[in-house]
Design a protein around this motif. Structure first.
Motif, mmCIF file in Angstrom:
data_model
loop_
_atom_site.group_PDB
_atom_site.id
_atom_site.type_symbol
_atom_site.label_atom_id
_atom_site.label_comp_id
_atom_site.label_asym_id
_atom_site.label_seq_id
_atom_site.Cartn_x
_atom_site.Cartn_y
_atom_site.Cartn_z
ATOM 1 N N ALA A 96 0.796 -1.191 -0.140
ATOM 2 C CA ALA A 96 -0.175 0.073 0.037
ATOM 3 C C ALA A 96 0.977 1.451 -0.184
ATOM 4 O O ALA A 96 1.894 1.222 0.699
ATOM 5 C CB ALA A 96 -0.914 -0.148 1.355
ATOM 6 N N GLY A 97 0.323 2.148 -0.651
ATOM 7 C CA GLY A 97 1.244 3.447 -0.732
ATOM 8 C C GLY A 97 0.499 4.371 -1.671
ATOM 9 O O GLY A 97 -0.103 3.940 -2.685
ATOM 10 N N ILE A 98 1.161 5.803 -1.567
ATOM 11 C CA ILE A 98 0.478 6.798 -2.416
ATOM 12 C C ILE A 98 1.582 7.001 -3.745
ATOM 13 O O ILE A 98 2.718 7.254 -3.267
ATOM 14 C CB ILE A 98 0.334 8.248 -1.824
ATOM 15 N N ILE A 99 0.985 6.905 -5.005
ATOM 16 C CA ILE A 99 1.968 6.817 -5.915
ATOM 17 C C ILE A 99 2.196 8.212 -6.425
ATOM 18 O O ILE A 99 1.109 9.062 -6.760
ATOM 19 C CB ILE A 99 1.371 5.935 -7.255
ATOM 20 N N GLY A 100 3.686 8.790 -6.538
ATOM 21 C CA GLY A 100 3.895 10.129 -6.983
ATOM 22 C C GLY A 100 3.924 10.427 -8.376
ATOM 23 O O GLY A 100 3.430 9.391 -9.117
ATOM 24 N N ARG A 101 4.328 11.249 -8.653
ATOM 25 C CA ARG A 101 4.590 11.710 -10.102
ATOM 26 C C ARG A 101 5.589 10.942 -10.859
ATOM 27 O O ARG A 101 6.938 11.053 -10.551
ATOM 28 C CB ARG A 101 4.827 13.172 -10.300
ATOM 29 N N PRO A 102 5.363 10.202 -11.993
ATOM 30 C CA PRO A 102 6.659 9.292 -12.508
ATOM 31 C C PRO A 102 7.309 10.341 -12.973
ATOM 32 O O PRO A 102 7.081 11.338 -13.636
ATOM 33 C CB PRO A 102 5.841 8.566 -13.889
ATOM 34 N N GLU A 103 8.827 9.815 -13.306
ATOM 35 C CA GLU A 103 9.633 10.741 -13.850
ATOM 36 C C GLU A 103 10.420 9.746 -14.801
ATOM 37 O O GLU A 103 10.730 8.669 -14.573
ATOM 38 C CB GLU A 103 10.883 11.109 -12.709
#
Lengths: 222, 321
Positions: B71-78
């Motif tokens: 589980a986790g919050i997905i950030g902005r892909p780079e």
């Protein structure tokens, strides 16, 4: 972003003899002049001339013909004193004496020794071709330099003799001549090409620059 | 090395000045139209095109996390471009080798039941010295920079086969991605990989291919971590994430109690001489128990674990067999 103070040497791709523009794809290092049929190779000093020949197509042509570039070399191979059994020695001598000319494909093939390099087959069978020079068919440029072709073809000949007798036991004198640019025809089926003499086939996907070759030839044909 | 180098050239036919980009070999003169060929060319550079958008990469990472039960919050892909060297050519050479051979021989043996000698076939194994003439294809793909993650699970050759190439423009690429610089030239790579005594590489051509990767940050309870998605196939090729230990630190702290008791018992036995158990054994047990308890209970209940793990995937090293 900055500009280098000293740039590389620049060569104009024009035939030195007839001033015709040479057809050159992005990776070509040697070309056959479409007008006069002379062959030119790019070296650090500029364009140098190489002997140029082409092979007449088979008499009964049923498919579109595509000419492909090959480097060809005269071969002088002599097996001297050997410490082999008589049969092996005679076989190696016979093999060495039979090879007088060798070819290596000068166009880009993806994994040539895996998919089949026709230069090896031509070296092995020594076809009786009708060889001509001068103005002839349009052919694409060579992507392998003559020097590289010389190194490869020497090993082709060694490999052929090694099939008869171990070259490690032979006192072999091998001389490979200067490179000559040949244009040899094949049948173009679109998805594959076929050799008219050996009937060997190559998938179009194996030839890295085939689409570029076709485009260049169509452009010149138009 | 990663700068966009431009070369000033002059058309030998009309004298017009031109500027060509690094890697260009054949270019037309803008004034007279003559085709110009540069005799010394640097390695051409290509970008492996990616059809995977940032949203698709994030969706891939989310699906992977769900499969793994994370589980986790997905950030902005780079987007990250990693350089690889592709070296093709032909290896030629003549080298010595030993070829195992099996010969059938017939041996006589006395057979008491037959009342005489019988001939039986058997095999003898020898090694024959042979010379091998080699003309083989060379196709080599290797990373040209140190990546922050292990690239062992990335199949660059497979990705190369399914992706289209286009000319690499560094300035344009840096606007939309982080571009890693080549740490060495393709010539150096070829020299290191193929320099052998008996063989040489001829008709060699080298290219630098920039492969796209999506680095996706994920914020979890234990901290932030990273999932790396292959920009061509969309596979997760590496991750770094916290992993919780099965036995918590408090359980290890409980080990300090028997450790302290064993130490006390050892001290008691030494001072008063009333030993039920050997005091040396008690001392050793006490020290081990206490030290282990203090060491293990003072660490966090999770650790950063990365995949692929170092040494988990066997790799072929030169010189081994």
């Amino acid at each position: 972003m900055r500009a280098e103070p000293s740039g590389p040497r620049v060569v104009v791709l024009r035939c030195k003899a007839c001033r015709t523009e040479l057809p050159a794809a992005s990776h070509d290092v040697a070309f056959r002049c479409p007008q006069c049929g002379r062959a030119w190779e790019i070296e650090t000093g500029g364009l140098i001339e190489r002997p140029s020949y082409f092979v007449a197509p088979p008499r009964a042509v049923r498919q579109p013909i595509l000419y492909l570039p090959y480097w060809s070399f005269t071969i002088e191979a002599e097996v001297k004193a050997a410490f082999l059994a008589d049969g092996d020695e005679l076989g190696a001598r016979d093999k060495a004496a039979r090879i007088t000319r060798a070819w290596v494909a000068a166009y880009s093939i993806h994994r040539p020794t895996y998919v089949g390099e026709w230069g090896i087959a031509y070296t092995r069978i020594g076809p009786k071709w009708e060889v001509r020079s001068g103005h002839g068919p349009r052919a694409p440029g060579a992507t392998i330099s003559g020097v590289d072709g010389q190194a490869i073809v020497g090993h082709y000949v060694l490999g052929e003799i090694d099939r008869k007798a171990d070259v490690g036991d032979l006192d072999l004198d091998l001389e490979v001549g200067d490179p000559e640019l040949w244009a040899i025809p094949c049948y173009d089926f679109g998805d594959k090409i076929r050799c008219p003499w050996t009937r060997a086939e190559l998938a179009a996907s194996c030839l890295d620059d085939l689409s570029e070759i076709r485009r260049a030839l169509e452009r010149h044909g138009a | 090395m990663n700068e966009l180098k431009l070369y000033p050239i002059k058309c030998p036919q009309c004298g017009a000045p031109e500027v060509v980009r690094r890697g260009t070999r054949i270019t037309p003169c803008e004034r007279c139209g003559a085709r110009l060929c540069l005799t010394e060319v640097h390695t051409p550079r290509y970008e492996v095109t990616s059809n995977l958008s940032a949203a698709q990469a994030a969706a891939m990472a989310r699906a992977w996390m769900e499969r793994q039960g994370k589980a986790g919050i997905i950030g902005r892909p780079e987007l990250v471009f990693m350089p690889f060297h592709e070296i093709c050519g032909r290896r030629v050479g003549v080298f010595e080798r030993r070829v195992p051979e099996r010969h059938r021989v017939y041996k006589e043996r006395y057979d008491p039941s037959a009342g005489g000698t019988v001939v039986e076939p058997t095999y003898e194994y020898t090694q024959k010295e042979d010379t091998k003439v080699m003309v083989a294809d060379v196709e080599h793909m290797t990373p040209a920079a140190r990546a922050p993650w292990d690239l062992a699970m990335f199949d660059a050759r497979a990705a190369r086969r399914i992706a289209a190439l286009r000319s690499f423009d560094l300035v344009e690429a840096q606007r939309r991605a982080t571009v890693y610089a080549e740490e060495r030239s393709p010539d150096a790579t070829a020299q290191e990989r193929f320099a052998k005594k008996d063989t040489e590489i001829v008709a060699a051509s080298g290219r630098t291919l920039f492969f796209p990767f999506w680095s996706i940050p994920v914020q979890a309870e234990a901290g932030s971590y990273e999932i790396v998605v292959d920009g061509v196939s969309g596979n997760v090729i590496a991750w770094r994430m916290p992993e919780t230990f099965r036995i918590p630190g408090l359980a290890w702290a409980a080990l300090a109690v028997p450790g302290a008791l064993a130490l006390g018992q050892a001290l008691h036995a030494t001072l008063l001489g009333e030993a039920v158990i050997d005091p040396v054994v008690l001392f050793v047990v006490g020290v081990v128990g206490t030290v282990t308890a203090l060491f293990r209970s003072n660490r966090p209940d999770w650790r950063i674990r990365s995949w692929p793990e170092a040494g988990a995937i066997p790799r072929f090293e030169r010189g081994e067999g």
